[in-house]
Design a protein around this motif. Structure first.
Motif, PDB file in Angstrom:
ATOM      1  N   GLY A 161     -40.026  19.661  -3.309  1.00 36.47           N
ATOM      2  CA  GLY A 161     -41.360  20.519  -3.081  1.00 36.47           C
ATOM      3  C   GLY A 161     -41.304  21.870  -3.213  1.00 36.47           C
ATOM      4  N   TRP A 169     -41.948  18.719  -7.785  1.00 39.07           N
ATOM      5  CA  TRP A 169     -43.223  17.756  -8.181  1.00 39.07           C
ATOM      6  C   TRP A 169     -44.323  18.577  -8.685  1.00 39.07           C
ATOM      7  CZ3 TRP A 169     -47.655  18.774  -5.850  1.00 39.07           C
ATOM      8  CH2 TRP A 169     -47.592  19.133  -4.539  1.00 39.07           C
ATOM      9  N   ARG A 178     -51.451  17.428  -4.173  1.00 36.51           N
ATOM     10  CA  ARG A 178     -50.833  16.237  -3.983  1.00 36.51           C
ATOM     11  C   ARG A 178     -52.112  15.127  -4.299  1.00 36.51           C
ATOM     12  NH1 ARG A 178     -47.323  15.402   1.514  1.00 36.51           N
ATOM     13  NH2 ARG A 178     -45.830  17.182   1.232  1.00 36.51           N
ATOM     14  N   GLU A 182     -51.253  11.954  -6.965  1.00 36.13           N
ATOM     15  CA  GLU A 182     -51.596  10.475  -6.626  1.00 36.13           C
ATOM     16  C   GLU A 182     -52.621  10.065  -7.397  1.00 36.13           C
ATOM     17  OE1 GLU A 182     -52.780  10.228  -2.391  1.00 36.13           O
ATOM     18  OE2 GLU A 182     -50.682  11.156  -1.712  1.00 36.13           O
ATOM     19  N   TRP A 192     -44.655   5.390  -5.072  1.00 36.26           N
ATOM     20  CA  TRP A 192     -44.174   6.941  -4.728  1.00 36.26           C
ATOM     21  C   TRP A 192     -44.411   7.025  -3.319  1.00 36.26           C
ATOM     22  CZ3 TRP A 192     -48.947   5.772  -6.653  1.00 36.26           C
ATOM     23  CH2 TRP A 192     -50.095   6.083  -6.102  1.00 36.26           C
ATOM     24  N   THR A 193     -43.590   7.796  -2.588  1.00 36.84           N
ATOM     25  CA  THR A 193     -43.481   8.018  -1.343  1.00 36.84           C
ATOM     26  C   THR A 193     -43.308   9.631  -1.158  1.00 36.84           C
ATOM     27  OG1 THR A 193     -42.268   6.016  -0.715  1.00 36.84           O
ATOM     28  CG2 THR A 193     -42.062   7.771   1.044  1.00 36.84           C
ATOM     29  N   TRP A 194     -44.320  10.178  -0.333  1.00 34.79           N
ATOM     30  CA  TRP A 194     -44.155  11.651  -0.004  1.00 34.79           C
ATOM     31  C   TRP A 194     -42.761  11.605   1.068  1.00 34.79           C
ATOM     32  CZ3 TRP A 194     -45.918  15.032  -3.164  1.00 34.79           C
ATOM     33  CH2 TRP A 194     -47.216  14.801  -3.845  1.00 34.79           C
ATOM     34  N   LEU A 200     -40.960  14.249  -3.219  1.00 36.08           N
ATOM     35  CA  LEU A 200     -41.713  13.260  -3.653  1.00 36.08           C
ATOM     36  C   LEU A 200     -40.870  12.219  -4.362  1.00 36.08           C
ATOM     37  CD1 LEU A 200     -44.444  11.610  -4.473  1.00 36.08           C
ATOM     38  CD2 LEU A 200     -44.389  12.882  -6.520  1.00 36.08           C
TER      39      LEU A 200
END
Length: 314
Positions: A161, A169, A178, A182, A192-194, A200
């Motif tokens: 980040g 990202w 964000r 997405e 995906w997963t934060w 990310l």
């Protein structure tokens, strides 16, 4: 295979052959006379436009002919700097490293159909852009390797980040939002997963080959050797393994079922691509247009300054 390797090379076009002046205006005028550039590129796979002496400030009119719908380098994994209207430095990896063969964004849901490279500063030595016929690359691989990849691959990116290894990202998706990321990923069939640290993780399953929409040719079309730790070389891979597990590396790849890809497969893919490639040596003002499905590209190591710009279109 030896005869096949010698059978293909990019079509070179000079001012004399184009019957035009040796400058950017002459090149633009010649390109305006081509009725079917798409068909020519599908037939020849790559074009070297040599001797026109096109300067960086003169690129836009030429690009208007060669890249009618210039794209941003969104979701790219290579370090680059944006220098113009969707024009980027070709790569910023250190000069001493060879970059193995690949098709741009072949790991992504969508990829550019054409790439244009322009030489602004030619290196003192080395620094060629090798290009490889994707059908030949596929045919050069052992049956065992092709069969192992038949069900595709799974790519995983760990994008920080703002601080960490690899790319952020924000740089990868050219946004600070964000919700923008997405919205992009929802269209790509990725998961995906934060992460709790602000990073990310993105995973996506992709085929290992594809077919050209005009010619129907099946080509090797993935970046397993670049995403696999073994592609970094033994020493670098070993050093990273001491610091991070495979699933936390900035990028990693497995077979689509999650099983590991053997190191010997990765090195064969990398080495065969480079072995069967044709080097395009650079002179200031040269341009190289490639069909990004039919042709993979890379970079040889070099000495001295080197400035190659790249742009792409769909």
């Amino acid at each position: 295979m030896e005869n096949s390797r010698a059978a293909w090379k990019p079509l070179e076009i000079t001012p004399e052959e184009a019957e035009t002046t040796a400058d950017a205006d002459g090149l633009a005028a010649y390109l305006s006379t081509l009725d079917d550039l798409e068909g020519l590129l599908a037939e020849k796979k790559a074009l070297v436009l040599r001797g026109f002496g096109v300067a960086e400030a003169e690129l836009d009119p030429v690009m208007d002919h060669l890249l009618p719908n210039r794209l941003a380098y969104v979701h790219g994994n290579s370090p680059r700097t944006k220098v113009g209207n969707n024009v980027y430095t070709s790569t910023e990896y250190p000069a001493e490293y060879v970059i193995s063969m690949h098709n741009e964004l072949s790991y992504a849901h969508a990829w550019p159909t054409r790439l244009l490279f322009t030489c602004v500063v030619a290196p003192a030595s080395g620094g060629a852009t090798p290009v490889v016929d994707g059908t030949l690359w596929l045919a050069s691989l052992d049956d065992e390797v092709r069969e192992a990849f038949a069900d595709g691959v799974r790519y995983t990116q760990n994008l920080h980040g703002g601080r960490g290894l690899g790319k952020s990202w924000q740089d990868t998706f050219e946004t600070e939002g964000r919700e923008d990321v997405e919205a992009f990923l929802q269209e790509t069939e990725a998961s995906w997963t934060w992460l709790r640290d602000g990073g990310l993780r993105v995973s996506q399953d992709r085929p290992s080959t594809t077919r050209h929409p005009l010619t129907g040719d099946e080509v090797w079309f993935n970046q397993a050797d670049q995403w696999h730790p073994a592609g970094l070389g033994d020493e670098t891979a070993a050093a990273l393994a001491k610091v991070l597990p495979a699933d936390e590396l900035p990028q990693n790849v497995t077979f689509a079922d999650g099983s590991p890809i053997p190191t010997q497969y990765v090195t064969q893919i990398r080495d065969r691509g480079l072995e069967f490639a044709v080097d395009v040596d650079w002179h200031q003002g040269d341009l190289l247009l490639i069909d990004n499905v039919l042709v993979g590209h890379g970079r040889r190591s070099y000495a001295g300054d080197r400035r190659i710009l790249v742009a792409m279109c769909n």
